[in-house]
Design a protein around this motif. Structure first.
Motif, mmCIF file in Angstrom:
data_model
loop_
_atom_site.group_PDB
_atom_site.id
_atom_site.type_symbol
_atom_site.label_atom_id
_atom_site.label_comp_id
_atom_site.label_asym_id
_atom_site.label_seq_id
_atom_site.Cartn_x
_atom_site.Cartn_y
_atom_site.Cartn_z
ATOM 1 N N GLU A 68 0.839 -1.209 0.000
ATOM 2 C CA GLU A 68 0.000 0.000 0.000
ATOM 3 C C GLU A 68 0.874 1.259 0.000
ATOM 4 O O GLU A 68 0.538 2.247 -0.655
ATOM 5 C CB GLU A 68 -0.948 0.023 1.210
ATOM 6 C CG GLU A 68 -1.771 -1.238 1.464
ATOM 7 C CD GLU A 68 -2.778 -1.611 0.360
ATOM 8 O OE1 GLU A 68 -2.760 -1.007 -0.721
ATOM 9 O OE2 GLU A 68 -3.577 -2.538 0.616
ATOM 10 N N GLU A 119 -10.622 -2.332 1.199
ATOM 11 C CA GLU A 119 -10.245 -2.800 -0.136
ATOM 12 C C GLU A 119 -11.379 -2.576 -1.131
ATOM 13 O O GLU A 119 -11.138 -2.229 -2.291
ATOM 14 C CB GLU A 119 -9.850 -4.286 -0.092
ATOM 15 C CG GLU A 119 -8.627 -4.583 0.794
ATOM 16 C CD GLU A 119 -7.319 -4.004 0.257
ATOM 17 O OE1 GLU A 119 -7.269 -3.577 -0.909
ATOM 18 O OE2 GLU A 119 -6.340 -3.972 1.028
ATOM 19 N N GLU A 151 -5.408 -4.746 -5.229
ATOM 20 C CA GLU A 151 -6.495 -4.567 -4.257
ATOM 21 C C GLU A 151 -7.518 -5.701 -4.366
ATOM 22 O O GLU A 151 -8.045 -6.175 -3.355
ATOM 23 C CB GLU A 151 -7.205 -3.216 -4.432
ATOM 24 C CG GLU A 151 -6.317 -1.987 -4.603
ATOM 25 C CD GLU A 151 -5.345 -1.718 -3.465
ATOM 26 O OE1 GLU A 151 -5.149 -2.553 -2.585
ATOM 27 O OE2 GLU A 151 -4.755 -0.618 -3.487
ATOM 28 N N HIS A 154 -6.031 -8.525 -2.507
ATOM 29 C CA HIS A 154 -6.138 -8.334 -1.052
ATOM 30 C C HIS A 154 -7.546 -8.666 -0.577
ATOM 31 O O HIS A 154 -7.741 -9.333 0.438
ATOM 32 C CB HIS A 154 -5.837 -6.872 -0.657
ATOM 33 C CG HIS A 154 -4.423 -6.448 -0.949
ATOM 34 N ND1 HIS A 154 -4.062 -5.127 -1.056
ATOM 35 C CD2 HIS A 154 -3.293 -7.166 -1.147
ATOM 36 C CE1 HIS A 154 -2.761 -5.049 -1.316
ATOM 37 N NE2 HIS A 154 -2.267 -6.273 -1.380
HETATM 38 FE FE LIG Z 1 -4.981 -3.200 -0.656
#
Ligand SMILES: [Fe+2]
Ligand SMILES: [Fe+2]
Length: 171
Positions: A68, A119, A151, A154
């Motif tokens: 990030e 996210e 993302e 994630h």
């Molecule tokens: Fe992320």
């Protein structure tokens, strides 16, 4: 005789795209702040949780912090390339109410749900940037598509964590 370098006739630096460029810079600033806040929240939530089951979450968030942070730096660099100015810390407004420390530090489900929320917000905003840059700014478009993929990864990972808790009736 000195002459001014000519302006690009096509692309995001073209005169006719000045307005689009200003708009994209604003979208990138928002993305930059989202990444910065995510770094803060992930540091917090990679340290606070207690318990045997917290360790997987802690490790995963520790890795994400670096990713990030890299995203924040990419957004900042792109803001400058588009002739914008990266905002200073006084312009920062927090939004991640859902990633504040839970009442009990063993409440891992709270953390997992908060990460999924963060996210999801990033995924929505980055899809907006992808749409806004599609025709006019292929470089930003390409960069944000790559970040969007991170993302989505994630989010998928933490959805899997949540599923495990749900299957045991803990979420
Ligand atoms: Fe992320
Ligand atoms: Fe990110």
């Amino acid at each position: 005789m000195a002459s001014t370098p000519r302006t690009a006739a096509r692309g995001i630096f073209a005169e006719e795209n000045a307005e689009a460029r200003a708009e994209i810079i604003e979208l990138l600033k928002k993305a930059y702040w989202m990444e910065i806040e995510t770094v803060m929240s992930y540091i917090t939530n990679s340290v606070n949780p207690d318990g045997v089951r917290a360790q997987e979450i802690i490790e995963s968030l520790r890795e994400d912090i670096q990713e990030e942070l890299g995203h924040a730096q990419q957004f900042a660099a792109r803001i400058k390339e588009l002739y914008g100015v990266v905002p200073g810390s006084m312009d920062f407004t927090p939004e991640q109410s859902y990633l504040q420390p839970p009442e009990h530090q063993t409440d891992i489900v709270h953390v997992i749900k908060g990460v999924i929320e963060a996210e999801t917000g990033a995924i929505e905003h980055y899809n907006q940037i992808v749409e806004a840059t599609e025709e006019v700014d292929p470089v930003t478009n390409d960069m944000v598509i790559d970040i969007l993929r991170d993302e989505e990864g994630h989010r998928r990972l933490f959805e899997g964590f949540l599923r495990e808790y749900e299957s045991e009736g803990l979420a």
